[in-house]
Design an enzyme around this catalytic site. Structure first.
Site, PDB file in Angstrom:
ATOM      1  N   LYS A  69     -13.912  -4.343  -2.231  1.00 14.26           N
ATOM      2  CA  LYS A  69     -14.507  -3.069  -2.205  1.00 14.26           C
ATOM      3  C   LYS A  69     -13.665  -1.930  -2.892  1.00 14.26           C
ATOM      4  CE  LYS A  69     -15.929  -3.759   2.240  1.00 14.26           C
ATOM      5  NZ  LYS A  69     -16.244  -3.628   3.415  1.00 14.26           N
ATOM      6  N   LYS A  81      -8.995 -11.000  -6.540  1.00  7.65           N
ATOM      7  CA  LYS A  81     -10.193 -11.363  -5.742  1.00  7.65           C
ATOM      8  C   LYS A  81     -11.181  -9.879  -5.629  1.00  7.65           C
ATOM      9  CE  LYS A  81      -8.864 -10.067  -0.989  1.00  7.65           C
ATOM     10  NZ  LYS A  81      -8.545 -10.789   0.335  1.00  7.65           N
ATOM     11  N   LYS A  83       0.639  -1.241  -0.117  1.00 10.18           N
ATOM     12  CA  LYS A  83      -0.134  -0.013   0.101  1.00 10.18           C
ATOM     13  C   LYS A  83       0.967   1.158   0.126  1.00 10.18           C
ATOM     14  CE  LYS A  83      -4.285  -2.059   1.886  1.00 10.18           C
ATOM     15  NZ  LYS A  83      -5.236  -2.084   2.988  1.00 10.18           N
TER      16      LYS A  83
END
Length: 363
Positions: free
Chosen positions: A209, A206, A123
């Protein structure tokens, strides 16, 4: 004087959590985790946490949005089948013990250990380390505190969380070695029926959201939206219906979704639809999803219409969780050497953790 009730059970304990990071649970959350949580209520002494502290790690939402999302995910967990009388359902921030224990564990964690966590590296690589909050760096340590507070024997994890669980095990063993037996060292629990649901538009990843809405089915989506997303799902050009995740990931994903909602297997679904064409399969997948999503959304709406009852349920869950978490934190703080607060000593009978210790426990 606060008296902590002694809690005993012959069941082993399981702990898992979900972030309130959106306005609805998505299909992958439900099929990959939450559906198994419902089944685990009977087999385990189950603790399920809405981890709102983790939800502010990246791009913190507006305060009112976070409050509403916390109630939404609570309502959806109840609509999915969690029963407050069969599990402890609570909100992470309602128990101060989570950050209290996290600080102790942070002081036992090496900088290099924390720096090797892949989630932080992945991230922070997108926008640079200097632009990330410290919370992202210490996120796995708070997650370790979430688990160790409840003396959990097992933690349901996917592949992306295995590294965090290994850090949790390491920290538990390190604390136990330095200060004496305190924490159960948890093991991973991999439900046999867990389904990995992929993005409808990018079946190499996968469903999440954090990805584009076109590839993600939310359990709050209306039937028309669900049908549209599934009809536009990426498949392939050869037209043959067979279950082959490597060669046909998009089609295999649709077979997995259909199988999950019809108590079948992807291979069996492929046999049932052989020779019928992708359009026919997609229509059947949409029908199966809608048959679950419509009553689920209706039940969620009913629960959200009574926020006071949701808050009562969460308060009840927090009380059950606190009976375990408080005793664990008091014990850990005493072993570290922190001076207890002045005043009459609290009764700190330690609630027994579920069942026998995990095989990896130090003691």
């Amino acid at each position: 004087m606060q008296v902590l009730t002694l809690v005993t059970t012959s069941k082993q304990r399981v702990l898992s959590g979900i972030q309130p990071t959106g306005d609805s649970m998505q299909l992958g959350n439900y099929l990959g985790a939450v559906r198994n949580w419902v089944d685990m209520q009977d087999e385990f002494d189950a603790y399920y946490c809405v981890v709102d502290l983790h939800a502010i790690t990246l791009d913190p939402p507006e305060p009112e949005a976070l409050r509403q999302r916390t109630r939404i995910v609570t309502a959806q967990l109840l609509a999915a089948g969690l029963n407050p009388d069969r599990c402890a359902l609570f909100v992470q921030s309602h128990l101060a013990e989570h950050p209290q224990l996290s600080w102790v564990l942070e002081c036992l964690t090496g900088f290099g250990e924390a720096n090797r966590m892949t989630q932080f590296k992945d991230k922070s690589a997108k926008s640079g380390v200097d632009r990330q909050g410290v919370g992202l760096f210490t996120y796995p340590i708070l997650q370790a505190a979430d688990i160790l507070l409840y003396q959990a024997n097992y933690v349901p994890v996917g592949e992306d969380q295995r590294q965090h669980l290994e850090l949790t095990r390491t920290l538990a063993q390190r604390f136990n070695t330095r200060y004496g037996q305190t924490f159960v060292v948890p093991d991973a629990y991999i439900p046999k029926a867990a389904a990995k649901i992929l993005d409808l538009q990018e079946p190499s990843a996968k469903m999440s959201k954090s990805r584009a809405d076109a590839g993600t089915i939310y359990l709050s989506d209306d039937p028309a939206t669900i049908t549209k997303k599934i009809k536009r799902a990426v498949t392939d050009a050869d037209g043959e219906i067979r279950y082959d995740p490597e060669a046909k990931p998009g089609l295999s994903n649709l077979l997995t979704i259909h199988a999950a909602f019809t108590d079948s297997t992807p291979a069996k679904v492929a046999d049932d639809f052989a020779g019928q064409g992708y359009g026919h399969l997609k229509a059947a997948v949409a029908e199966a999803v809608i048959a679950f999503a419509e009553p689920f959304a209706a039940r969620t709406g009913e629960l959200l219409a009574d926020p006071a009852e949701l808050d009562r349920i969460l308060a009840h869950g927090a009380a059950k969780a606190r009976a375990v978490a408080s005793a664990t934190c008091i014990d850990a703080y005493a072993k570290v050497g922190f001076l207890p607060p002045s005043g009459p000593p609290a009764t700190t009978d330690r609630p027994e953790q579920g069942g026998q210790q995990s095989a990896g426990a130090v003691g």
